[in-house]
Motif scaffolding. Structure first.
Motif, PDB file in Angstrom:
ATOM      1  N   SER A 123      46.036  66.021  37.374  1.00 21.76           N
ATOM      2  CA  SER A 123      45.192  64.825  37.375  1.00 21.76           C
ATOM      3  C   SER A 123      45.969  63.644  37.928  1.00 21.76           C
ATOM      4  CB  SER A 123      44.702  64.526  35.969  1.00 21.76           C
ATOM      5  OG  SER A 123      43.872  65.579  35.515  1.00 21.76           O
ATOM      6  N   ALA A 124      45.316  62.869  38.787  1.00 23.11           N
ATOM      7  CA  ALA A 124      45.987  61.764  39.481  1.00 23.11           C
ATOM      8  C   ALA A 124      45.270  60.446  39.197  1.00 23.11           C
ATOM      9  CB  ALA A 124      45.997  62.042  40.981  1.00 23.11           C
ATOM     10  N   PRO A 125      46.005  59.348  39.132  1.00 17.65           N
ATOM     11  CA  PRO A 125      45.395  58.035  38.882  1.00 17.65           C
ATOM     12  C   PRO A 125      44.392  57.668  39.978  1.00 17.65           C
ATOM     13  CG  PRO A 125      47.777  57.914  38.705  1.00 17.65           C
ATOM     14  CD  PRO A 125      47.462  59.265  39.259  1.00 17.65           C
ATOM     15  N   VAL A 126      43.360  56.916  39.567  1.00 13.94           N
ATOM     16  CA  VAL A 126      42.338  56.451  40.509  1.00 13.94           C
ATOM     17  C   VAL A 126      42.291  54.923  40.477  1.00 13.94           C
ATOM     18  CG1 VAL A 126      40.955  58.537  40.212  1.00 13.94           C
ATOM     19  CG2 VAL A 126      40.422  56.526  38.842  1.00 13.94           C
ATOM     20  N   PRO A 127      41.849  54.310  41.565  1.00 15.73           N
ATOM     21  CA  PRO A 127      41.687  52.853  41.544  1.00 15.73           C
ATOM     22  C   PRO A 127      40.648  52.445  40.509  1.00 15.73           C
ATOM     23  CG  PRO A 127      41.530  53.706  43.788  1.00 15.73           C
ATOM     24  CD  PRO A 127      41.515  54.882  42.869  1.00 15.73           C
ATOM     25  N   GLY A 128      40.860  51.293  39.893  1.00 16.51           N
ATOM     26  CA  GLY A 128      39.865  50.760  38.978  1.00 16.51           C
ATOM     27  C   GLY A 128      38.652  50.270  39.751  1.00 16.51           C
ATOM     28  N   LEU A 129      37.645  49.830  39.021  1.00 18.11           N
ATOM     29  CA  LEU A 129      36.398  49.394  39.640  1.00 18.11           C
ATOM     30  C   LEU A 129      36.263  47.881  39.557  1.00 18.11           C
ATOM     31  CD1 LEU A 129      33.843  50.581  40.958  1.00 18.11           C
ATOM     32  CD2 LEU A 129      32.809  50.610  38.676  1.00 18.11           C
ATOM     33  N   ILE A 130      35.968  47.255  40.680  1.00 18.72           N
ATOM     34  CA  ILE A 130      35.643  45.834  40.707  1.00 18.72           C
ATOM     35  C   ILE A 130      34.132  45.739  40.502  1.00 18.72           C
ATOM     36  CG2 ILE A 130      35.542  43.730  42.105  1.00 18.72           C
ATOM     37  CD1 ILE A 130      37.958  44.885  43.703  1.00 18.72           C
ATOM     38  N   ILE A 131      33.729  45.078  39.433  1.00 19.79           N
ATOM     39  CA  ILE A 131      32.303  44.930  39.135  1.00 19.79           C
ATOM     40  C   ILE A 131      31.836  43.586  39.677  1.00 19.79           C
ATOM     41  CG2 ILE A 131      30.577  44.758  37.299  1.00 19.79           C
ATOM     42  CD1 ILE A 131      32.331  46.641  35.643  1.00 19.79           C
ATOM     43  N   GLU A 132      30.750  43.622  40.466  1.00 18.91           N
ATOM     44  CA  GLU A 132      30.302  42.417  41.162  1.00 18.91           C
ATOM     45  C   GLU A 132      28.968  41.849  40.682  1.00 18.91           C
ATOM     46  OE1 GLU A 132      32.038  42.693  45.525  1.00 18.91           O
ATOM     47  OE2 GLU A 132      30.627  44.347  45.126  1.00 18.91           O
ATOM     48  N   ASP A 133      28.267  42.572  39.793  1.00 18.56           N
ATOM     49  CA  ASP A 133      26.961  42.067  39.365  1.00 18.56           C
ATOM     50  C   ASP A 133      26.586  42.636  38.002  1.00 18.56           C
ATOM     51  OD1 ASP A 133      26.213  44.715  39.907  1.00 18.56           O
ATOM     52  OD2 ASP A 133      25.190  44.211  41.765  1.00 18.56           O
ATOM     53  N   GLU A 134      25.475  42.158  37.463  1.00 17.95           N
ATOM     54  CA  GLU A 134      25.019  42.579  36.142  1.00 17.95           C
ATOM     55  C   GLU A 134      24.736  44.082  36.104  1.00 17.95           C
ATOM     56  OE1 GLU A 134      21.454  41.635  32.932  1.00 17.95           O
ATOM     57  OE2 GLU A 134      21.892  40.175  34.499  1.00 17.95           O
ATOM     58  N   GLN A 135      24.169  44.616  37.176  1.00 22.71           N
ATOM     59  CA  GLN A 135      23.892  46.055  37.232  1.00 22.71           C
ATOM     60  C   GLN A 135      25.187  46.860  37.104  1.00 22.71           C
ATOM     61  OE1 GLN A 135      21.713  47.283  40.692  1.00 22.71           O
ATOM     62  NE2 GLN A 135      21.527  49.371  40.007  1.00 22.71           N
ATOM     63  N   GLY A 136      26.262  46.386  37.721  1.00 22.29           N
ATOM     64  CA  GLY A 136      27.549  47.058  37.615  1.00 22.29           C
ATOM     65  C   GLY A 136      28.088  47.053  36.194  1.00 22.29           C
ATOM     66  N   VAL A 137      27.924  45.916  35.512  1.00 26.77           N
ATOM     67  CA  VAL A 137      28.355  45.823  34.107  1.00 26.77           C
ATOM     68  C   VAL A 137      27.532  46.792  33.265  1.00 26.77           C
ATOM     69  CG1 VAL A 137      28.483  44.326  32.069  1.00 26.77           C
ATOM     70  CG2 VAL A 137      29.156  43.442  34.314  1.00 26.77           C
ATOM     71  N   ARG A 138      26.194  46.824  33.496  1.00 22.98           N
ATOM     72  CA  ARG A 138      25.310  47.728  32.744  1.00 22.98           C
ATOM     73  C   ARG A 138      25.712  49.185  32.949  1.00 22.98           C
ATOM     74  NH1 ARG A 138      21.047  50.669  34.115  1.00 22.98           N
ATOM     75  NH2 ARG A 138      20.876  49.733  36.174  1.00 22.98           N
ATOM     76  N   ARG A 139      25.970  49.565  34.191  1.00 20.33           N
ATOM     77  CA  ARG A 139      26.347  50.955  34.485  1.00 20.33           C
ATOM     78  C   ARG A 139      27.684  51.329  33.847  1.00 20.33           C
ATOM     79  NH1 ARG A 139      24.542  51.350  40.865  1.00 20.33           N
ATOM     80  NH2 ARG A 139      22.313  51.674  40.436  1.00 20.33           N
TER      81      ARG A 139
END
Length: 183
Positions: A123-139
């Motif tokens: 298993s290898a590290p993955v980049p984190g996620l940049i959340i740009e909107d409310e839908q991204g926070v919800r998901r």
């Protein structure tokens, strides 16, 4: 490797014509074919995000909402909803379109947990996620909740933790006959 990426940077969609070779005995597109395509696009999205080979760790709840007809176009859309240390949750949506009428149907949505692997298969590290909107926070938040529920389910029904008497009442109105060995 980027430390963080947006979902937009890894988003993928594909469109494919459904052929007679994709049909089941009922004349509709076989669910197994759709699942195969969903797994492929989840792999592509996760690999694009992580820049690594990825494997499917789990698939969360697959509901077939509407049948897909031979001759329809299906569009699969995949997006990164959540990132852990080495895993990602990829949301996949399937829509069909009748090419003569233009009518579209939502046919399926599911969530694939994909794990990035290094050249040695670890298993290898993955980049984190940049959340740009409310839908991204919800998901992202929904993925955290789904992860907690899965952990609870798996431990509650683990054979060493399972207490049969706690669950017998749940079977009362089900289509089951209980015939336990009195030993």
């Amino acid at each position: 490797m980027d430390q963080f990426k947006t979902a937009r940077q890894s988003r993928i969609s594909i469109t494919e014509l459904m052929l007679p070779s994709h049909s089941n005995f009922g004349g509709k597109v076989h669910g197994g074919h759709i699942l195969n395509l969903m797994d492929q696009i989840a792999f592509a999205c996760a690999s694009k995000h992580s820049r690594k080979y990825c494997v499917t760790a789990s698939v969360n709840k697959v509901d077939f909402l509407n049948p897909i007809e031979v001759g329809e176009l299906i569009t699969l859309k995949a997006s990164v909803n959540y990132t852990g240390r080495t895993s990602m949750v990829i949301g996949v949506r399937v829509e069909s379109e009748n090419v003569t009428t233009g009518k579209k149907k939502h046919c399926n949505s599911s969530y694939f947990t994909m794990v990035a692997k290094d050249a040695d298969g670890r298993s290898a590290p993955v980049p984190g996620l940049i959340i740009e909107d409310e839908q991204g926070v919800r998901r992202f938040a929904r993925s955290i909740q789904r992860k907690k529920q899965a952990m609870s389910r798996s431990s509650q029904f683990e054979s060493s933790q399972f207490k049969m008497n706690d669950h017998l009442k749940d079977l009362d109105n089900e289509n089951v006959k209980i015939n336990l060995d009195p030993a």
